[in-house]
Design an enzyme around this catalytic site. Sequence first.
Site, PDB file in Angstrom:
ATOM      1  N   SER A 102      35.642  36.869  38.611  1.00  0.00           N
ATOM      2  CA  SER A 102      36.788  37.542  39.156  1.00  0.00           C
ATOM      3  C   SER A 102      36.850  38.598  39.895  1.00  0.00           C
ATOM      4  CB  SER A 102      37.768  37.829  37.769  1.00  0.00           C
ATOM      5  OG  SER A 102      37.037  39.041  37.161  1.00  0.00           O
ATOM      6  N   HIS A 110      39.696  31.560  36.069  1.00  0.00           N
ATOM      7  CA  HIS A 110      40.103  31.998  37.242  1.00  0.00           C
ATOM      8  C   HIS A 110      40.223  30.836  38.205  1.00  0.00           C
ATOM      9  CE1 HIS A 110      41.366  36.048  37.698  1.00  0.00           C
ATOM     10  NE2 HIS A 110      40.493  36.289  36.900  1.00  0.00           N
ATOM     11  N   LYS A 154      47.183  32.611  33.731  1.00  0.00           N
ATOM     12  CA  LYS A 154      46.983  32.766  35.165  1.00  0.00           C
ATOM     13  C   LYS A 154      47.792  31.836  35.919  1.00  0.00           C
ATOM     14  CE  LYS A 154      43.000  35.747  34.730  1.00  0.00           C
ATOM     15  NZ  LYS A 154      41.831  35.733  33.455  1.00  0.00           N
TER      16      LYS A 154
HETATM   17  C1  LIG Z   1      41.789  36.443  32.119  1.00  0.00           C
HETATM   18  C2  LIG Z   1      40.369  35.987  31.497  1.00  0.00           C
HETATM   19  C3  LIG Z   1      40.259  35.632  30.163  1.00  0.00           C
HETATM   20  C4  LIG Z   1      41.462  36.352  29.437  1.00  0.00           C
HETATM   21  O1  LIG Z   1      42.356  35.400  29.026  1.00  0.00           O
HETATM   22  P1  LIG Z   1      43.779  35.810  28.339  1.00  0.00           P
HETATM   23  O2  LIG Z   1      44.501  34.448  28.182  1.00  0.00           O
HETATM   24  O3  LIG Z   1      44.487  36.565  29.256  1.00  0.00           O
HETATM   25  O4  LIG Z   1      43.181  36.429  27.261  1.00  0.00           O
HETATM   26  C5  LIG Z   1      39.260  35.168  29.806  1.00  0.00           C
HETATM   27  N1  LIG Z   1      38.117  34.705  30.696  1.00  0.00           N
HETATM   28  C6  LIG Z   1      38.261  34.999  31.865  1.00  0.00           C
HETATM   29  C7  LIG Z   1      37.068  34.565  32.695  1.00  0.00           C
HETATM   30  C8  LIG Z   1      39.302  35.475  32.650  1.00  0.00           C
HETATM   31  O5  LIG Z   1      39.456  35.801  33.781  1.00  0.00           O
END
Ligand SMILES: *Cc1c(COP(=O)(O)O)cnc(C)c1O
Length: 399
Positions: free
Chosen positions: A185, A213, A244
């Site tokens: 990310s 992502h 996301k």
């Molecule tokens: C954002 C993210 C998470 C966490 O996701 P949530 O549903 O907000 O808890 C986990 N792993 C990765 C790679 C992320 O980018």
Amino acid sequence: MQTYKKFQEHLANELASIRSAGLYKAEKIIASPQSVTITLQSGQQALNFCANNYLGLSDNKELIAAACKAMESRGYGMSSVRFICGSQDLHKELEAAIAQFFGTEDTILYAACFDANGGVFEPLLDENDAIISDALNHASIIDGVRLCKAVRYRYANADMQDLEAQLQAAQAQRFRLIVTDGVFSMDGNVAPLDKIHALAEKYNAMVMVDESHSAGVVGKTGRGATEEFNLRGKVEILTGTLGKAFGGAIGGFTTGKKEIIDMLRQRSRPYLFSNSLPPAVVGAGIYTFRHLESSNVLQEKLHGNTGYFIGKMQQAGFDVKPSQSAICAVMLYDAKLSQDMAGRLLEEGIYVTGFYYPVVPKGQARIRIQISAAHERAQLDKCIQAFIKVGGELGVLKK
Ligand SMILES: *Cc1c(COP(=O)(O)O)cnc(C)c1O
């Protein structure tokens, strides 16, 4: 009373040192829905370039209608975990829709991907086994691995030589699981899944990819990193988030081999001991996956936007990290510069965030821009122009 006074002093000191190191995180308050155009509490309007709203679904009218409809027909909350009395037809429908989207056998829902990652390792592996994890994996993977007794190996980010060395060392264990983010990310690079999968075959390992992502973003139809490398259905475990690209509310999932998902339903602690997702979130999720099944318009627009934006930023002379995702990291190296530049960009109506240590390595400060299918060309151009103007003022453009 006396006890808290001492603790209060201790916290106040810690907080002061966070502040004086310039690492204190303040929340910026938005007084509108999450969208491309947002209104800040000050009343200022800005174009948002730092949300994970990759497909622009966060304020999508049909998604909101689907959430309302599910809430009206199935209620507000479940007041239960899944296995007691918290499973509705809608949960099963969403799990099936996610499996169809990724070409997997079954899916289990969680309150968040943080929970999916927290609950995936411990039920499946023990001290006889090995987890081989990319050094830049998400915090939730690191925490999940800590909860598991498996022997831990770590390889440098996307470094296949190092992965191979770790796999050789891990031959001492019974089962091996390689774990990687699909898209990292902070840089926007995609994990080299073709090579990871080949090494897994060679050294008898399973593979887990966190598609948080990459899902909705990477691959011709946005099915994630496994689509990009023609590995749909060939990876044992995928995790992902509904927070996301898929509407941005809340919710996570693990999807993959049938027996793995079945075991997680029996033993995964965040699933057994935490509440079911509410009907509104589940209904909107079903709508999202159905919609993405029927059309690739959003994914294609996102790919067009991303190619255009990153190309223009490189042409303009910014030091941009190589990216195969919707993340564009503009390297500034200096922490203060990243904050000054983000501040100046906001004055120009562009909302972005500067990242610096400990979120990224020391001396690697940057502004991370996230492109959305909801951005129009004129808005991308406005952002690029603002970057050129402010970048020129601050002397960060390459000659
Ligand atoms: C954002 C993210 C998470 C966490 O996701 P949530 O549903 O907000 O808890 C986990 N792993 C990765 C790679 C992320 O980018």
